[in-house]
Design an enzyme around this catalytic site. Structure first.
Site, PDB file in Angstrom:
ATOM      1  N   ASP A   1     -53.615-117.735 -56.370  1.00  0.00           N
ATOM      2  CA  ASP A   1     -52.219-118.042 -56.692  1.00  0.00           C
ATOM      3  C   ASP A   1     -52.141-118.568 -58.123  1.00  0.00           C
ATOM      4  OD1 ASP A   1     -49.587-118.835 -56.821  1.00  0.00           O
ATOM      5  OD2 ASP A   1     -49.712-120.283 -55.190  1.00  0.00           O
TER       6      ASP A   1
ATOM      7  N   HIS B   1     -50.625-116.739 -52.982  1.00  0.00           N
ATOM      8  CA  HIS B   1     -49.559-117.714 -52.721  1.00  0.00           C
ATOM      9  C   HIS B   1     -49.165-117.731 -51.250  1.00  0.00           C
ATOM     10  CE1 HIS B   1     -46.233-120.239 -54.083  1.00  0.00           C
ATOM     11  NE2 HIS B   1     -45.374-119.479 -53.429  1.00  0.00           N
TER      12      HIS B   1
ATOM     13  N   SER C   1     -44.769-122.834 -50.595  1.00  0.00           N
ATOM     14  CA  SER C   1     -44.037-122.727 -51.844  1.00  0.00           C
ATOM     15  C   SER C   1     -43.032-123.882 -52.010  1.00  0.00           C
ATOM     16  CB  SER C   1     -43.357-121.351 -51.912  1.00  0.00           C
ATOM     17  OG  SER C   1     -42.990-121.031 -53.217  1.00  0.00           O
TER      18      SER C   1
END
Length: 554
Positions: free
Chosen positions: A436, A505, A214
């Site tokens: 994601d 994610h 991230s």
């Protein structure tokens, strides 16, 4: 398996103003503000595979005794998590230093790990790396919607010595007043902490691997670059970098340009009506996103830096903000649409880590695990801390916690940072989970196609080799991992890119076997993602053809 997410054309934003780009990068993570059994065991001898969960190492000294954690006394965990150390250490050697980062260190019993250390970062910015430990790659897991913690057979501790660090100052249990405004300052503070940590635990002269996901797409390259600049192999011997689902550049290319092709690919999941789909395609054409995508998502890419696209929020109408338009439509159809894993449907699952974004579901009376005083005492954290998975402090707000400030650094793919890291170590791995929505796979590929490393720009061929994850025995129905060909990959000139089809994610959470394979490659235990052998910590020759029995028959 080859139908993974590509059209033709790709991009990375060429930033002209550092403040504008970093604001865009941080804004990506604000877009989740509305966010909404396999029960069989294989009849195999798994005892050798499990022994790696029984860790012991020579790190207990007079200097480290105060950090020792009783692995049999972690609240609600009914098994021994093994040897570990946790607590606070300062970011410098100054006797007046008040800023401290919180860490949790798990030594590995793997004999191949004796000269190395791997560090994990979550993103945010401002989110705790303990969320990765508890939900993704730690030795025990308590994932959303599950009854109690379970052992994690795919913990990275089975492979390497692991260090989870809460940073920068202002996150989680860290102490002191945040005073940074950019990634350079962040990386310098972390390097100061790491030197204190390595000295305390006798970890000098170790190979160091940096990993994360991230917003760690900013953290990891900048910290890696700082390690390289230190030119000190005693403390900062950087050996490799691995980042999944990262933000590397700006949000227009990461999200806006890619969102309509993403919607098309997963149309059966989004289930949006024909009129909306036609309208969003028309807006993509008008905003120049369609032609931009088709031109720049190419292998090899068009030479020279990609042109800059306008800020979709420059006008009050925000006509070219397609990402939020699709997101809103998805929430209308599926009120529990998960921006991090698009296959989720209602009901919302409660997570022991608490909420991340406004709008997340928090059941009445729920208690956040790391906000409990018994947990804090057990891991040497400051008891009474109001721990949050993602802090409400502005960690880039300087000493005054100025809410109007944001990370002033360019994305590492925009200012040469990522290129320097790739070329210095020739062991960089970047990947994505195709479920994601927040940071689509092709947005990451766009960023990479717009940078030059080791003499050429971007990947010359689309990364389309099959990503193999070994078949393996399972012994824990609460922590399972898929096997077989789970995605695609390619490697050129010191950079490997991969994508995993059914991961979201958080790769280690949704596809732990694939994430385990990533670490094996990072550490040099396997040659490529195409290797068809077993996990390196797995004994025997399991091929997946052994009969599977119901529990009653075992």
């Amino acid at each position: 398996m080859r139908s993974i997410l590509v059209s033709v054309g790709l991009i990375l934003f060429v930033a002209t103003k550092a403040v504008a780009e970093s604001k865009n990068a941080i804004d990506i993570f604000k877009r989740a503000d509305v966010m909404k059994p396999r029960t069989v065991e294989r009849n195999l001898d798994f005892t050798q595979h499990r022994t790696l969960n029984k860790r012991s190492s020579p790190y207990l000294t007079d200097a480290t005794q105060k950090f020792a954690v009783n692995g049999s006394a972690i609240p609600d965990v009914d098994f021994d998590v093994g040897e570990s150390y946790a607590g606070l250490l300062p970011i410098s050697s100054s006797p007046d230093e008040s800023r401290q980062l919180f860490f949790w260190f798990f030594p590995s019993a793997n004999p191949d790990a004796s000269d190395e250390l791997t560090i994990w970062f979550n993103g945010g910015p401002g989110c705790s790396s303990l969320s990765g430990l508890l939900n993704e790659n730690g030795p025990f897991q308590w994932q959303p919607g599950t009854f109690r913690p379970v052992q994690n057979p795919y913990t990275w501790v089975n492979l390497t010595n692991m260090l989870w660090v809460e940073q920068p100052v202002g996150v989680g249990y860290t102490q002191g007043v945040p005073n940074i405004t950019n990634e350079i300052e962040l990386s310098q503070e972390f390097a100061g902490f790491y030197k204190q940590f390595a000295t305390t635990f006798g970890l000098e002269n170790r190979k160091v691997y940096l990993t994360g996901e991230s917003y760690a797409g900013f953290y990891v390259p900048y910290i890696a670059d700082e390690f390289i600049k230190q030119n000190d192999d005693v403390y900062f011997n950087l050996a490799g970098v691995a980042i999944n689902d990262p933000i590397l550049g700006d949000s227009v290319l990461a999200q806006e340009v890619t969102v309509v092709p993403y919607l098309d690919y997963w149309a059966n999941v989004f289930n949006l009506n024909a009129s909306f789909t036609a309208a969003i395609h028309e807006r993509a054409d008008q905003c120049n996103y369609t032609s931009y995508y088709n031109t720049h998502l190419a292998f090899p890419p068009p030479p020279a830096p990609f042109p800059v696209l306008p800020d979709p929020f420059a006008s009050d109408e925000a006509t070219c903000d397609l990402f939020d338009a699709v997101y809103s439509a998805a929430l209308a159809v599926n009120p529990c649409f998960n921006i991090y894993h698009i296959l989720d449907t209602c009901p919302h699952l409660w997570a022991q880590l608490g909420i991340v974004n406004p709008g997340d579901y928090e059941p009445p009376g729920a208690q956040v695990y790391f906000n409990r005083s018994d947990v804090q005492a057990a891991i040497n954290a400051p008891v009474g801390t109001d721990w949050m998975q993602c802090t409400n402090k502005n960690v880039f707000g300087g000493a005054t916690n100025n809410k109007s400030l944001s990370d002033r650094s360019l994305g590492p793919a925009s200012d040469g940072t990522l290129t320097r890291v790739i070329e210095a170590i020739n062991n960089t791995i970047i990947g994505a989970g195709n479920l994601d929505f927040l940071l689509p796979t092709n947005g990451t590929l766009m960023a990479l196609q717009n940078i030059t490393w080791n003499g050429k720009q971007g990947f010359q061929e689309y990364p389309a080799k099959e990503f193999y994850t070994p078949y393996h025995p399972e012994y824990n129905g609460g922590a399972l991992a898929g096997a077989g060909y789970l995605g695609l990959w390619g490697s050129e000139r010191g950079l490997t890119f991969y994508q995993v089809q059914l991961a979201g994610h958080e790769l280690p959470e949704y596809s732990p076997g694939a994430a385990y394979r990533v670490v094996e490659l990072l550490l040099g235990r396997i040659k490529s993602f195409g290797d068809a052998g077993d996990f390196t910590t797995q004994t025997g020759n399991f091929t997946g053809t052994t009969p599977i029995y119901k529990p009653a028959e075992l």
